[in-house]
Design a protein around this motif. Structure first.
Motif, PDB file in Angstrom:
ATOM      1  N   TYR A 138      -5.429   4.454   1.561  1.00  0.00           N
ATOM      2  CA  TYR A 138      -4.510   4.567   2.254  1.00  0.00           C
ATOM      3  C   TYR A 138      -4.640   5.932   3.034  1.00  0.00           C
ATOM      4  O   TYR A 138      -4.624   6.768   2.751  1.00  0.00           O
ATOM      5  CB  TYR A 138      -3.246   4.727   1.603  1.00  0.00           C
ATOM      6  CG  TYR A 138      -1.908   4.976   2.140  1.00  0.00           C
ATOM      7  CD1 TYR A 138      -1.884   4.863   3.695  1.00  0.00           C
ATOM      8  CD2 TYR A 138      -0.896   5.465   1.588  1.00  0.00           C
ATOM      9  CE1 TYR A 138      -0.462   5.064   4.376  1.00  0.00           C
ATOM     10  CE2 TYR A 138       0.532   5.994   2.213  1.00  0.00           C
ATOM     11  CZ  TYR A 138       0.511   5.765   3.829  1.00  0.00           C
ATOM     12  OH  TYR A 138       1.690   5.863   4.247  1.00  0.00           O
ATOM     13  N   ILE A 139      -4.737   5.728   4.384  1.00  0.00           N
ATOM     14  CA  ILE A 139      -4.665   6.764   5.312  1.00  0.00           C
ATOM     15  C   ILE A 139      -3.456   6.400   6.498  1.00  0.00           C
ATOM     16  O   ILE A 139      -3.189   5.196   6.761  1.00  0.00           O
ATOM     17  CB  ILE A 139      -5.883   6.780   6.167  1.00  0.00           C
ATOM     18  CG1 ILE A 139      -6.504   5.776   6.986  1.00  0.00           C
ATOM     19  CG2 ILE A 139      -6.985   7.422   5.262  1.00  0.00           C
ATOM     20  CD1 ILE A 139      -7.562   5.979   7.820  1.00  0.00           C
ATOM     21  N   GLN A 140      -3.051   7.322   7.240  1.00  0.00           N
ATOM     22  CA  GLN A 140      -2.032   7.131   8.303  1.00  0.00           C
ATOM     23  C   GLN A 140      -2.928   7.647   9.640  1.00  0.00           C
ATOM     24  O   GLN A 140      -3.246   8.634   9.799  1.00  0.00           O
ATOM     25  CB  GLN A 140      -1.205   8.431   8.166  1.00  0.00           C
ATOM     26  CG  GLN A 140      -0.304   8.047   6.850  1.00  0.00           C
ATOM     27  CD  GLN A 140       0.813   9.120   6.715  1.00  0.00           C
ATOM     28  OE1 GLN A 140       0.724  10.336   7.141  1.00  0.00           O
ATOM     29  NE2 GLN A 140       1.816   8.772   5.841  1.00  0.00           N
ATOM     30  N   VAL A 171      -0.621   2.200   9.330  1.00  0.00           N
ATOM     31  CA  VAL A 171      -1.067   2.276   8.020  1.00  0.00           C
ATOM     32  C   VAL A 171      -2.608   1.530   7.940  1.00  0.00           C
ATOM     33  O   VAL A 171      -2.432   0.410   7.991  1.00  0.00           O
ATOM     34  CB  VAL A 171       0.000   1.503   7.266  1.00  0.00           C
ATOM     35  CG1 VAL A 171      -0.645   1.513   5.589  1.00  0.00           C
ATOM     36  CG2 VAL A 171       1.202   2.440   7.296  1.00  0.00           C
ATOM     37  N   ASP A 172      -3.504   2.281   7.544  1.00  0.00           N
ATOM     38  CA  ASP A 172      -4.822   1.693   7.163  1.00  0.00           C
ATOM     39  C   ASP A 172      -5.188   1.791   5.735  1.00  0.00           C
ATOM     40  O   ASP A 172      -4.703   2.815   5.109  1.00  0.00           O
ATOM     41  CB  ASP A 172      -5.809   2.463   8.128  1.00  0.00           C
ATOM     42  CG  ASP A 172      -6.043   1.814   9.496  1.00  0.00           C
ATOM     43  OD1 ASP A 172      -5.229   0.749   9.843  1.00  0.00           O
ATOM     44  OD2 ASP A 172      -6.596   2.551  10.628  1.00  0.00           O
ATOM     45  N   VAL A 211       0.774  -1.235  -0.040  1.00  0.00           N
ATOM     46  CA  VAL A 211       0.027  -0.141  -0.089  1.00  0.00           C
ATOM     47  C   VAL A 211       0.875   1.229  -0.022  1.00  0.00           C
ATOM     48  O   VAL A 211       0.599   2.383  -0.818  1.00  0.00           O
ATOM     49  CB  VAL A 211      -1.162   0.004   1.211  1.00  0.00           C
ATOM     50  CG1 VAL A 211      -1.541   1.440   1.467  1.00  0.00           C
ATOM     51  CG2 VAL A 211      -2.019  -1.001   1.130  1.00  0.00           C
ATOM     52  N   THR A 212       1.908   1.160   0.965  1.00  0.00           N
ATOM     53  CA  THR A 212       2.650   2.599   1.134  1.00  0.00           C
ATOM     54  C   THR A 212       3.627   2.641  -0.120  1.00  0.00           C
ATOM     55  O   THR A 212       3.821   3.988  -0.627  1.00  0.00           O
ATOM     56  CB  THR A 212       3.474   2.569   2.349  1.00  0.00           C
ATOM     57  OG1 THR A 212       4.446   1.444   2.391  1.00  0.00           O
ATOM     58  CG2 THR A 212       2.397   2.629   3.588  1.00  0.00           C
ATOM     59  N   PRO A 253      -0.495   9.057   0.753  1.00  0.00           N
ATOM     60  CA  PRO A 253      -1.710   9.139   1.961  1.00  0.00           C
ATOM     61  C   PRO A 253      -2.858   9.787   1.211  1.00  0.00           C
ATOM     62  O   PRO A 253      -2.667  10.619   0.323  1.00  0.00           O
ATOM     63  CB  PRO A 253      -0.981   9.896   2.849  1.00  0.00           C
ATOM     64  CG  PRO A 253       0.504   9.532   2.560  1.00  0.00           C
ATOM     65  CD  PRO A 253       0.800   9.563   1.308  1.00  0.00           C
ATOM     66  N   ASN A 254      -3.842   9.382   1.857  1.00  0.00           N
ATOM     67  CA  ASN A 254      -5.355  10.010   1.440  1.00  0.00           C
ATOM     68  C   ASN A 254      -5.483   9.728  -0.215  1.00  0.00           C
ATOM     69  O   ASN A 254      -6.493  10.496  -0.766  1.00  0.00           O
ATOM     70  CB  ASN A 254      -5.319  11.318   1.735  1.00  0.00           C
ATOM     71  CG  ASN A 254      -5.314  11.600   3.266  1.00  0.00           C
ATOM     72  OD1 ASN A 254      -5.589  10.928   4.122  1.00  0.00           O
ATOM     73  ND2 ASN A 254      -4.334  12.450   3.795  1.00  0.00           N
TER      74      ASN A 254
END
Length: 159
Positions: free
Chosen positions: A44-46, A112-113, A23-24, A29-30
């Protein structure tokens, strides 16, 4: 069997970290993409909090709680004498998921979600799924298979 449970927990940690790396390394992010339009998305969000964004920016609290719970479960893996499928599975999943998110908190200061389903608005990850299912298995074990349950029944019957 406790050693096998710990190895399986390590496999869950590895799977979690591989998914988060994918993912990362592929998303900012976002941002994200639809897997099943209108139902399932990788986004992907933090997450600097707990489930549902609660307790934001409490990094050290979560680190200490995760370490404590993991230590208790590992101790119980070796000392508890009434294990069954549910208690072993609960141990594997809670340790694996907890350590997976712990690694994120220690390394990055956030988790990491990336899993978003429309019927459940909070975004979560594989480790969260492990902890949730593991907790359900632990509750099943306590309610239906543990000494705690049989001792409670004895008390109720004696009254």
């Amino acid at each position: 069997m406790a050693i096998i449970a710990l190895l399986l927990a390590a496999a869950a940690v590895a799977a979690d970290q591989i998914l988060k790396l994918l993912v990362t390394s592929n998303l900012q992010p976002n941002s994200g993409f639809n897997v099943i339009d209108g139902f399932f998305k990788i986004f992907y969000i933090q997450n600097r909090g707990a489930a549902f964004g609660m307790l934001q920016n409490q990094r050290w609290f979560f680190i200490l709680v995760t370490l404590s719970i993991s230590a208790v479960i590992i101790y119980a893996l070796f000392k508890y004498r009434q294990h069954n499928f549910f208690s072993y599975a609960a141990s594997v999943l809670i340790i694996g998921g907890g350590i997976g998110n712990l690694i994120d908190r220690v390394l990055y200061g956030y988790v990491v979600d990336y899993i978003y389903v429309t019927f459940f608005p909070p975004i979560f990850n594989f480790a969260d799924c492990c902890v949730t299912v593991g907790t359900v298995f632990l509750i099943i074990h306590i309610l239906f298979f543990s000494d705690l349950n049989s001792n409670a029944e004895k008390v109720i019957r004696s009254k």
